[in-house]
Scaffold this active site. Structure first.
Site, PDB file in Angstrom:
ATOM      1  N   ARG A  12      -9.626  -2.080 -13.658  1.00  0.00           N
ATOM      2  CA  ARG A  12      -9.277  -0.813 -13.034  1.00  0.00           C
ATOM      3  C   ARG A  12      -8.642   0.126 -14.046  1.00  0.00           C
ATOM      4  NH1 ARG A  12      -6.455  -0.403  -7.973  1.00  0.00           N
ATOM      5  NH2 ARG A  12      -7.754  -1.930  -6.965  1.00  0.00           N
TER       6      ARG A  12
ATOM      7  N   GLU B  95     -11.767   1.869   1.458  1.00  0.00           N
ATOM      8  CA  GLU B  95     -11.156   1.680   2.761  1.00  0.00           C
ATOM      9  C   GLU B  95     -10.596   3.042   3.162  1.00  0.00           C
ATOM     10  OE1 GLU B  95      -7.754  -1.184   4.755  1.00  0.00           O
ATOM     11  OE2 GLU B  95      -8.332  -1.514   2.680  1.00  0.00           O
TER      12      GLU B  95
ATOM     13  N   LYS C  75      -2.359   3.247  -3.781  1.00  0.00           N
ATOM     14  CA  LYS C  75      -2.370   4.020  -2.533  1.00  0.00           C
ATOM     15  C   LYS C  75      -1.005   3.997  -1.866  1.00  0.00           C
ATOM     16  CE  LYS C  75      -7.060   3.483  -1.026  1.00  0.00           C
ATOM     17  NZ  LYS C  75      -7.872   2.529  -0.266  1.00  0.00           N
TER      18      LYS C  75
END
Ligand code: ATP
Ligand code: MG
Length: 560
Positions: free
Chosen positions: A262, A36, A272
């Site tokens: 992850r 994104e 983020k």
């Protein structure tokens, strides 16, 4: 030359692909990396990039670089450009396959109408809050919306009117008609479209309704012919919805989703939201601050892309939770750089040593290898004259046990040069040591052992008469705690920021040969670590070096 590339790993996804190719389920492998554009990429993304791009390199397939831009955003241009630059820098190429989820808005809209026509989606006039209230919990089933049984025709008309802009934000949504009692909350009639009267960075004002991620992602995969849609474990519970959507519709391909864990890395943060906070609150100098775990930060610090790829290979791909020690990443950097980069001598915190028996005004050009194990990298000359700088910490009047460097009356070898003895310590009015005076043994050139005595210590030095002034920036871990915030009230990760993560030494001295060093050049400064000229602030008139990594993992102990 780097040390041999690690062999391609055979993790579970690799094995799935191998089986799919064998059984004919897939003819070739097609993957995608779908960020994104709302932040800079970090080392966790590198894991996903190396997996998605790496695995198609291995099997001769294709990987799409697809921006997941379903959310209309501000500022996405800067982020998009940085993401592309980072992926390219990591060594991957999407060729002509640069796409955006928004490229498919028209097709997605068509798929949504198809679902409505099949009676598998409906327009709901409940508010977001009411929908949430009826969703149920993990232990309680949800409730049907009173609008669930609208006729197909009514739904179609309403959906078309939503597109035409006839409703306000929040007035209507499109929902899949699956089941409100499913144990999987994602299947309780998830929202597929919502109205947002904002302009989109790519499609402008063409749309006032936007598809949600779950609806968009699988269909974009299908439209691109993705065979293996690889994502992180938080999407595991979304897989039934991913499959449901694709099972209802005729799509050009039938991708499958596989999840892996992850990357979590100690002593840093990879969310983020937290990274943005560090930048916005100016806790760091920007996204490319050399202490940041962003790709741009690591690049500026001097990490080579090969080292990051090596790291991703080493940590592997699995479903297991992990919390990787920063030392693993740092070791990959050392392993990559050690065989590649030339050596140089730099003194960070200088102490003057005057060699009293050295002829006044005389300079000797000493010969030294650029690399101790790679003669093909050639030789360099290192000037030696009457005054040299040594490292303050390489001299001690009250040496701790095992100290093998210079002490009053003791001897040490100057690296690539002679053995010297310290005869006298000179102090200023306040008692600070300002200079050492000593003598050299002319019979100890070229590593020749001194007569009748053992000299164990070797220290680095720089000749004062020809020293090049340089700025050196020492970087350390951004957070002192392995899991920032974990032990702080309200998980406040900022409390764990390392106050000593950056130290600037405005006047260090480098050997003369470093004059004119080009931007982006890496060295091992002997005994100190690996360094690279700062790509932003360094120039030939004022060289600035960043410490990439120390020579050894000494965190927890003394690190400088
Ligand atoms: P955040 O959760 O911090 O907002 P994100 O995962 O939403 O980050 P995206 O831009 O959506 O960020 O990520 C793009 C791809 O990178 C996704 O497929 C995601 O799974 C993967 N990714 C993100 N973070 C990690 C990580 N720490 N380890 C491995 N893959 C990751
Ligand atoms: Mg995401």
């Amino acid at each position: 030359m780097s040390s041999p590339a690690p062999a391609p790993s055979t993790h579970f996804i690799h094995n799935i692909i191998l089986d799919d190719l064998k059984s004919g389920r897939a003819e070739t492998v097609v993957t995608r990396f779908p960020p994104e554009p709302n932040g800079y990429l970090h080392i966790g993304h590198a894991k996903s990039i190396c997996l998605n791009f790496g695995i198609v390199q291995e099997f001769g397939g294709k990987c799409f670089m697809r921006f997941d831009d379903t959310n209309p955003l501000k500022e996405d241009e800067e982020y998009e450009q940085s993401i592309l630059e980072d992926v390219r820098w990591l060594g991957f190429d999407w060729e002509e396959r640069l796409t955006h989820a928004s490229d498919y808005f028209e097709q997605l809209y068509g798929y949504a109408e198809e679902l409505i026509q099949q009676g598998k989606a409906y327009v709901d006039s409940l508010s977001a809050e009411e929908i949430r209230g009826q969703r149920g919990t993990l232990t309680e089933p949800g409730e049907d919306s009173p609008y669930r049984d609208r006729s197909m025709e009514e739904n179609l008309t309403l959906f078309q009117r939503m597109r035409a802009g006839e409703f306000a934000e929040g007035e209507q949504v499109l929902r899949a008609k699956i089941e409100m009692v499913s144990p999987n909350l994602n299947l309780r009639d998830p929202v597929l479209y919502r109205i947002r009267k904002v302009s989109h960075q790519r499609t402008g004002t063409a749309w006032c309704l936007y598809p949600l991620y779950d609806f968009t992602h699988g269909l974009s995969d299908a439209l691109e012919g993705v065979t293996h849609s690889l994502c992180t474990l938080e999407f595991e519970d979304h897989r039934p919805l991913y499959n449901w959507i694709l099972d209802q519709l005729e799509t050009p391909a039938r991708p499958r989703q596989y999840e892996f864990s992850r990357l979590n890395l100690q002593h840093t943060v990879l969310s983020k939201r937290k990274l943005i906070q560090l930048v916005e609150e100016k806790r760091v100098a920007g996204w490319d601050d050399p202490r940041m775990p962003t790709i741009s930060g690591l690049r500026r610090r001097g990490y080579p892309p090969e080292a990051i790829r090596r790291f991703c290979e080493r940590i592997g791909i699995s479903k297991a939770a992990n919390n990787i020690d920063m030392g693993v990443l740092e070791n990959c950097v050392r392993e990559d750089l050690d065989p590649k980069v030339p050596r140089a001598m730099v003194v960070l915190r200088p102490l003057k040593l005057t060699i009293t028996n050295w002829p006044e005004g005389h300079t000797e050009e000493l010969d030294a290898p650029r690399h101790p194990k790679r003669p093909e990298l050639g030789r360099r000359t290192v000037p030696l004259s009457k005054t040299v700088y040594i490292e303050q910490e390489d001299f001690s009047e009250e040496p701790p046990q095992g100290f093998q460097r210079l002490v009053p009356g003791g001897e040490v070898r100057l690296r690539n040069a002679y053995v010297v003895r310290c005869d006298e310590v000179v102090r200023d009015g306040s008692g600070n040591i300002v200079e050492l005076r000593g003598t050299y043994d002319p019979d100890t050139a070229k590593g020749k052992k001194p007569e009748g005595r053992k000299v164990k210590g070797i220290i680095h030095w720089v000749s004062a008469s020809r020293a090049l002034p340089v700025e050196v920036r020492l970087y350390d871990r951004l957070f002192t705690a392995p899991n920032p915030g974990a032990d702080q009230p309200e998980g406040n990760f900022l409390q764990d920021l390392n106050p000593d993560s950056r130290e600037v030494l405005p006047q260090a001295w480098a050997e003369a040969g470093l004059a004119g060093t080009e931007s982006g050049t890496r060295f091992q400064f002997e005994r100190l670590g690996y360094f690279m000229t700062d790509p932003v602030d360094s120039c030939p008139e004022h060289p600035v070096f960043n410490r990439i990594v120390t020579l050894r993992d000494s965190w927890g102990g003394k690190n400088r």
